[in-house]
Design an enzyme around this catalytic site. Structure first.
Site, PDB file in Angstrom:
ATOM      1  N   ASP A 259       9.613   0.203  -4.678  1.00  0.00           N
ATOM      2  CA  ASP A 259      10.690  -0.199  -4.741  1.00  0.00           C
ATOM      3  C   ASP A 259      11.404  -1.101  -4.187  1.00  0.00           C
ATOM      4  O   ASP A 259      11.751  -0.178  -3.159  1.00  0.00           O
ATOM      5  CB  ASP A 259      11.982   1.458  -4.914  1.00  0.00           C
ATOM      6  CG  ASP A 259      11.637   1.897  -6.499  1.00  0.00           C
ATOM      7  OD1 ASP A 259      11.277   1.615  -7.602  1.00  0.00           O
ATOM      8  OD2 ASP A 259      11.222   3.203  -6.303  1.00  0.00           O
TER       9      ASP A 259
ATOM     10  N   ASP B 161       4.958  -0.141  -0.447  1.00  0.00           N
ATOM     11  CA  ASP B 161       5.824   0.532  -0.799  1.00  0.00           C
ATOM     12  C   ASP B 161       6.062  -0.638  -2.152  1.00  0.00           C
ATOM     13  O   ASP B 161       4.930  -1.881  -2.646  1.00  0.00           O
ATOM     14  CB  ASP B 161       7.688   0.086   0.000  1.00  0.00           C
ATOM     15  CG  ASP B 161       8.463   1.119  -1.119  1.00  0.00           C
ATOM     16  OD1 ASP B 161       8.116   1.973  -1.591  1.00  0.00           O
ATOM     17  OD2 ASP B 161       9.416   0.174  -0.417  1.00  0.00           O
TER      18      ASP B 161
HETATM   19  C1  BG6 Z   1      11.569   5.583  -3.823  1.00  0.00           C
HETATM   20  C2  BG6 Z   1      13.076   4.441  -3.942  1.00  0.00           C
HETATM   21  O1  BG6 Z   1      10.256   4.148  -3.925  1.00  0.00           O
HETATM   22  O2  BG6 Z   1      11.519   6.102  -4.839  1.00  0.00           O
HETATM   23  C3  BG6 Z   1      14.199   5.859  -3.742  1.00  0.00           C
HETATM   24  O3  BG6 Z   1      12.991   3.836  -2.680  1.00  0.00           O
HETATM   25  C4  BG6 Z   1      13.960   7.296  -4.878  1.00  0.00           C
HETATM   26  O4  BG6 Z   1      15.699   5.108  -4.531  1.00  0.00           O
HETATM   27  C5  BG6 Z   1      12.444   7.007  -5.032  1.00  0.00           C
HETATM   28  O5  BG6 Z   1      14.827   7.719  -4.970  1.00  0.00           O
HETATM   29  C6  BG6 Z   1      12.294   8.213  -5.880  1.00  0.00           C
HETATM   30  O6  BG6 Z   1      12.090   7.804  -6.626  1.00  0.00           O
HETATM   31  P1  BG6 Z   1      12.092   8.874  -8.954  1.00  0.00           P
HETATM   32  O7  BG6 Z   1      11.704   7.438  -9.537  1.00  0.00           O
HETATM   33  O8  BG6 Z   1      10.053   9.602  -8.724  1.00  0.00           O
HETATM   34  O9  BG6 Z   1      12.943   9.312  -9.051  1.00  0.00           O
HETATM   35 MG    MG Z   2      11.263   0.662  -1.012  1.00  0.00          MG
END
Ligand code: BG6
Ligand code: MG
Length: 216
Positions: A14, A12
């Protein structure tokens, strides 16, 4: 061919490679305050690994009024702009301690390396960190129909890497992400609170404790 128990490691992004989980939290917090929805770290846990519109729906369900589809799109755009402002400040210094070593260990062991993030900003974040080239495959979140906890994104990563799910180790900081890994038929390393990540096969408090040899 490597002689190990796994043929691929799928990370993963984030909260595992970098602390963008914090940026998502800050951007959602500002939006929640604006619409009068209660929001704290505990509730934020439920948003980790959930895509943008899914996260927004969870927040707005606790707001004092309902929102039209058009309003929802505007709110999601505003959150994303705020998030992108925060991402624009990132440099390679923002790799979480231990993340680069984990990538290097996987490479040295001859394992394929994938990235399974439902974030549509994942490529930008990887570029800010200067590590896009370290992955054999980065799943494009725009091609994924089902957000985590659905296994689609980890299964897609495995398929792109040409590795059977049972031969993959997945690394996640979110309960939804660990569920996605397990339901894909993979082995999961949970990074963070072991109680939140109870379905993981292995638990470590942070990436600086990741040692690939512990799992091989
Ligand atoms: C995930 C995060 O990796 O990505 C979430 O854990 C986030 O918190 C999701 O909402 C979507 O991200 P983005 O950048 O497309 O808004
Ligand atoms: Mg994550």
């Amino acid at each position: 061919m490597n002689q190990h128990r796994y043929k691929a490691v799928i990370f993963d992004l984030d909260g595992v490679i970098t602390d963008t989980a914090r940026f998502h939290y800050l951007a959602w917090k500002r939006l929640a305050d604006e619409v009068g929805a209660p929001f704290d770290e505990a509730f934020n846990e439920h948003l980790k690994g959930v895509d943008r519109m899914g996260s927004l729906a969870l927040i707005l369900a606790r707001a004092p009024r309902t929102f039209t589809d058009q309003e929802k799109l505007l709110l999601a755009d505003a959150k994303n702009r705020h998030y992108q402002e925060l991402v624009a400040t990132m440099t390679p210094e923002d790799l979480l301690p231990g993340a680069l070593r984990a990538l290097e260990e996987a490479r040295a062991a001859g394992l394929k390396i994938g990235l399974a993030s439902v974030s549509k900003n994942a490529f930008t974040v990887l570029d800010r960190l200067g590590i896009r080239g370290r992955f054999d495959d980065v799943v494009d979140a725009a091609t994924i129909a089902n957000s985590k906890p659905h296994p689609e994104i980890f299964l897609t990563a495995a398929s792109h890497l040409g590795v059977a799910p049972a031969d993959c180790l997945g690394v996640e900081d979110a309960a939804a992400g660990v569920a996605s890994i397990k339901d894909a038929g993979m082995t999961a390393v949970g990074v963070g609170d072991a109680q939140v990540l109870a379905r993981a096969d292995y638990n470590i408090p942070a990436m600086d404790r990741f040692r690939l040899a512990d799992y091989l």
